[in-house]
Design a protein around this motif. Structure first.
Motif, PDB file in Angstrom:
ATOM      1  N   ALA A 265      -2.695   3.739   2.626  1.00  0.00           N
ATOM      2  CA  ALA A 265      -1.469   3.175   3.191  1.00  0.00           C
ATOM      3  C   ALA A 265      -1.380   3.478   4.685  1.00  0.00           C
ATOM      4  CB  ALA A 265      -0.250   3.723   2.455  1.00  0.00           C
ATOM      5  N   ILE A 266      -1.663   4.715   5.048  1.00  0.00           N
ATOM      6  CA  ILE A 266      -1.614   5.122   6.456  1.00  0.00           C
ATOM      7  C   ILE A 266      -2.605   4.314   7.296  1.00  0.00           C
ATOM      8  CG2 ILE A 266      -2.038   7.052   8.038  1.00  0.00           C
ATOM      9  CD1 ILE A 266       0.319   7.707   6.434  1.00  0.00           C
TER      10      ILE A 266
ATOM     11  N   ILE B 194      12.581   8.102   7.392  1.00  0.00           N
ATOM     12  CA  ILE B 194      11.373   8.778   7.856  1.00  0.00           C
ATOM     13  C   ILE B 194      10.510   7.743   8.552  1.00  0.00           C
ATOM     14  CG2 ILE B 194       9.270   9.977   7.166  1.00  0.00           C
ATOM     15  CD1 ILE B 194      10.719  11.031   4.774  1.00  0.00           C
TER      16      ILE B 194
ATOM     17  N   ALA C 141       1.216   4.107  -2.975  1.00  0.00           N
ATOM     18  CA  ALA C 141       1.031   5.539  -2.758  1.00  0.00           C
ATOM     19  C   ALA C 141       2.237   6.324  -3.281  1.00  0.00           C
ATOM     20  CB  ALA C 141       0.812   5.822  -1.273  1.00  0.00           C
TER      21      ALA C 141
ATOM     22  N   ARG D 263       0.824  -1.217   0.000  1.00  0.00           N
ATOM     23  CA  ARG D 263       0.000   0.000   0.000  1.00  0.00           C
ATOM     24  C   ARG D 263       0.853   1.259   0.000  1.00  0.00           C
ATOM     25  NH1 ARG D 263      -4.402  -3.286   2.873  1.00  0.00           N
ATOM     26  NH2 ARG D 263      -2.712  -3.856   4.257  1.00  0.00           N
ATOM     27  N   LEU D 264       1.913   1.243   0.826  1.00  0.00           N
ATOM     28  CA  LEU D 264       2.766   2.426   0.873  1.00  0.00           C
ATOM     29  C   LEU D 264       3.479   2.621  -0.459  1.00  0.00           C
ATOM     30  CD1 LEU D 264       3.794   4.775   2.504  1.00  0.00           C
ATOM     31  CD2 LEU D 264       5.532   3.289   3.512  1.00  0.00           C
TER      32      LEU D 264
ATOM     33  N   PHE E  30       6.961  14.274  -6.333  1.00  0.00           N
ATOM     34  CA  PHE E  30       8.321  14.003  -6.804  1.00  0.00           C
ATOM     35  C   PHE E  30       8.641  14.732  -8.098  1.00  0.00           C
ATOM     36  CE2 PHE E  30       7.788   9.849  -4.396  1.00  0.00           C
ATOM     37  CZ  PHE E  30       8.586  10.257  -3.347  1.00  0.00           C
TER      38      PHE E  30
ATOM     39  N   ALA F 212       5.292   6.995  12.535  1.00  0.00           N
ATOM     40  CA  ALA F 212       4.814   6.800  13.897  1.00  0.00           C
ATOM     41  C   ALA F 212       5.660   7.604  14.879  1.00  0.00           C
ATOM     42  CB  ALA F 212       4.840   5.319  14.250  1.00  0.00           C
TER      43      ALA F 212
ATOM     44  N   LEU G  97      16.075   6.389   0.515  1.00  0.00           N
ATOM     45  CA  LEU G  97      15.065   7.003   1.366  1.00  0.00           C
ATOM     46  C   LEU G  97      14.318   5.865   2.051  1.00  0.00           C
ATOM     47  CD1 LEU G  97      13.568   9.609   2.271  1.00  0.00           C
ATOM     48  CD2 LEU G  97      12.038   9.276   0.327  1.00  0.00           C
TER      49      LEU G  97
ATOM     50  N   ARG H  14      -4.602   7.163  -2.077  1.00  0.00           N
ATOM     51  CA  ARG H  14      -3.618   6.090  -1.953  1.00  0.00           C
ATOM     52  C   ARG H  14      -2.777   6.235  -0.695  1.00  0.00           C
ATOM     53  NH1 ARG H  14      -3.598   5.743  -8.168  1.00  0.00           N
ATOM     54  NH2 ARG H  14      -3.335   7.978  -7.998  1.00  0.00           N
ATOM     55  N   LEU H  15      -2.370   7.481  -0.413  1.00  0.00           N
ATOM     56  CA  LEU H  15      -1.558   7.676   0.790  1.00  0.00           C
ATOM     57  C   LEU H  15      -2.382   7.385   2.038  1.00  0.00           C
ATOM     58  CD1 LEU H  15       1.138   8.441   1.948  1.00  0.00           C
ATOM     59  CD2 LEU H  15       0.517  10.850   1.788  1.00  0.00           C
TER      60      LEU H  15
ATOM     61  N   SER I 103      -3.622   1.433   7.188  1.00  0.00           N
ATOM     62  CA  SER I 103      -3.245   0.070   7.550  1.00  0.00           C
ATOM     63  C   SER I 103      -1.760  -0.036   7.915  1.00  0.00           C
ATOM     64  CB  SER I 103      -3.561  -0.878   6.390  1.00  0.00           C
ATOM     65  OG  SER I 103      -3.068  -0.353   5.187  1.00  0.00           O
ATOM     66  N   TYR I 104      -1.154   1.082   8.215  1.00  0.00           N
ATOM     67  CA  TYR I 104       0.257   1.063   8.586  1.00  0.00           C
ATOM     68  C   TYR I 104       0.412   0.431   9.963  1.00  0.00           C
ATOM     69  CZ  TYR I 104       4.968   2.827   9.642  1.00  0.00           C
ATOM     70  OH  TYR I 104       6.288   2.926   9.978  1.00  0.00           O
TER      71      TYR I 104
ATOM     72  N   ILE J 279      -4.133  12.987  11.100  1.00  0.00           N
ATOM     73  CA  ILE J 279      -3.107  12.763  10.086  1.00  0.00           C
ATOM     74  C   ILE J 279      -3.675  13.270   8.774  1.00  0.00           C
ATOM     75  CG2 ILE J 279      -1.668  11.055   8.936  1.00  0.00           C
ATOM     76  CD1 ILE J 279      -2.154   9.237  11.407  1.00  0.00           C
TER      77      ILE J 279
ATOM     78  N   LEU K  35       8.012  13.972   1.689  1.00  0.00           N
ATOM     79  CA  LEU K  35       8.861  12.921   1.133  1.00  0.00           C
ATOM     80  C   LEU K  35       9.800  13.449   0.059  1.00  0.00           C
ATOM     81  CD1 LEU K  35       6.329   9.986   0.714  1.00  0.00           C
ATOM     82  CD2 LEU K  35       8.074  10.289   2.466  1.00  0.00           C
TER      83      LEU K  35
ATOM     84  N   LEU L   4       4.135  14.472  18.885  1.00  0.00           N
ATOM     85  CA  LEU L   4       3.087  15.503  18.836  1.00  0.00           C
ATOM     86  C   LEU L   4       2.412  15.717  20.184  1.00  0.00           C
ATOM     87  CD1 LEU L   4       0.906  15.318  15.616  1.00  0.00           C
ATOM     88  CD2 LEU L   4       2.096  17.278  16.573  1.00  0.00           C
TER      89      LEU L   4
ATOM     90  N   LEU M 260       1.217  15.554   5.916  1.00  0.00           N
ATOM     91  CA  LEU M 260       2.039  14.824   4.946  1.00  0.00           C
ATOM     92  C   LEU M 260       2.121  15.533   3.606  1.00  0.00           C
ATOM     93  CD1 LEU M 260       0.707  11.322   5.946  1.00  0.00           C
ATOM     94  CD2 LEU M 260       2.956  12.261   6.439  1.00  0.00           C
TER      95      LEU M 260
ATOM     96  N   LEU N 161      -0.404  15.794  12.013  1.00  0.00           N
ATOM     97  CA  LEU N 161       0.735  15.277  11.248  1.00  0.00           C
ATOM     98  C   LEU N 161       0.427  15.537   9.784  1.00  0.00           C
ATOM     99  CD1 LEU N 161       3.420  13.664  11.244  1.00  0.00           C
ATOM    100  CD2 LEU N 161       2.072  11.596  11.015  1.00  0.00           C
TER     101      LEU N 161
ATOM    102  N   GLY O 160       2.922   0.307  11.982  1.00  0.00           N
ATOM    103  CA  GLY O 160       3.832   0.961  12.923  1.00  0.00           C
ATOM    104  C   GLY O 160       3.169   1.798  13.994  1.00  0.00           C
ATOM    105  N   PHE O 161       1.935   2.236  13.768  1.00  0.00           N
ATOM    106  CA  PHE O 161       1.282   3.090  14.754  1.00  0.00           C
ATOM    107  C   PHE O 161       0.944   2.331  16.029  1.00  0.00           C
ATOM    108  CE2 PHE O 161      -0.141   5.612  10.903  1.00  0.00           C
ATOM    109  CZ  PHE O 161       0.770   6.629  11.129  1.00  0.00           C
TER     110      PHE O 161
END
Lengths: 205, 205
Positions: free
Chosen positions: B98-99, A192, A98, A94-95, A105, A195, A174, B94-95, B101-102, B150, B194, A201, B176, B174, B104-105
């Motif tokens: 991804a977030i 980067i 994205a 998914r990331l 970019f 989380a 990156l 899309r971003l 289901s990330y 976010i 990014l 924050l 992005l 946060l 890391g949180f």
DNA sequence: CAATGTGAACAGCTTCACAGCC
DNA sequence: GGCTGTGAAGCTGTTCACATTG
């Protein structure tokens, strides 16, 4: 300023912001901007901007300001963004999806030229106009002129992928996972961790 | 150290990294770790870690090191991560996907409790177990205990969304997107761009 | 004796004040 | 007059050395 002075890392970190601002000003047709006006836009102090730019030469005209398109071009040269830079994207989850279609970019001339993944379910699929390739096949990316990689894989796989990338001749990574990457000194890594940023924050509330 | 000393922002930025490390060490069953061993893992200097932790009290035991689970818990309290923190996700593109289901949180106890978008095509769809809501309906998120957001929307919409969030009582954002967000002083913003991070990489090659 | 906690030295970055130039 | 370029001052953060403690 022509002397060899050590340029602060923080100055380098601000250069892409300057480039974005000058690029946008150029698109709007503005020809000159003062450090004060630019500082207003970027929420920095005017002397900061002047000092940062002066590390790389005399960009401005006294009494007038900075010529928008010339300065943009010179910053592109400094950051080596004056030629389109190819990057490999590792991870078609998914990331990665994205990232592959992230419009930001383009402003810096980045071009995602290849996408790799290790999952058979994803290899062969199309993503942002590119076919996802097997990560084992990234050995030849240096020949394609790819020197940068964006690592969008789970943290367990990050080090393995990083090593593959280094062996394939990549010079900059990156890293979007929270793991520290062990790479040779010649390879530059920027990490980067979303989380982690979110984690700071609450402290300030 | 009980005195009121100003705690460096850089120290706060490192605290989530310490928390992650202590959490992982705890999961591995380790009970104590020295600043030297931890520094090896995190690629920092031992005195840096000792000084950082000492800003918040005496965490360690001389001759032994830092107690892993106690220290983790105290850092959670400092960062207000000892209670699960709800966050709203703005942007189901899309971003945002991804977030949502990330994984890391979870380590920091973050819980994405609501997702908003402005596109009729996305409102009503399911994403990571949540129904995407109309962004106009985020007024009531404070009552749900949501204080964080976010922001994963295009830069053109970022300021509009930020204003909606502030009006809805959000205290931390946060961001992005590459845009600067104008918010009241009581609201804290952390921005990640990014493309900007990638833009600094080439300079060092 | 091993490892923390910390004042003091040090390094790096930012801000200031103003000289220099258009 | 207006704005840049820059040495110097000020500030913030890091590293060191060592006193301190279990």
């Amino acid at each position: 300023m022509l002397k060899f002075r050590k340029i602060p890392a923080e100055t380098i970190r601000r250069m892409p912001r300057y480039l974005r601002a000058f690029s946008l000003l150029g698109q709007e047709g503005q020809t000159y901007i003062s450090s004060q006006a630019l500082a207003g836009q970027l929420h920095l102090n005017p002397p900061q901007i002047r000092k940062d730019l002066s590390y790389f030469g005399d960009f401005g005209t006294r009494g007038v300001g900075y010529p928008v398109s010339d300065t943009a071009q010179r910053i592109r040269e400094i950051l080596k963004l004056d030629v389109a830079q190819k990057a490999a994207l590792i991870g078609a989850g998914r990331l990665g999806t994205a990232i592959a279609s992230y419009p930001g970019f383009a402003m810096f001339g980045f071009d995602i030229a290849a996408i790799f993944d290790n999952s058979p379910a994803k290899i062969g699929k199309k993503l942002a106009g590119l076919t996802v390739q097997n990560i084992q096949d990234l050995t030849g990316i240096a020949e394609q002129g790819i020197r940068l990689a964006i690592l969008a894989v789970p943290s367990e796989s990050a080090q393995t992928c990083a090593t593959l990338l280094v062996d394939a001749g990549v010079r900059g990574i990156l890293n979007l996972s929270p793991s520290w990457l062990k790479v040779p000194k010649r390879v530059k890594v920027v990490s980067i961790d979303l989380a982690m940023e979110l984690g700071t924050l609450l402290y300030y509330l």
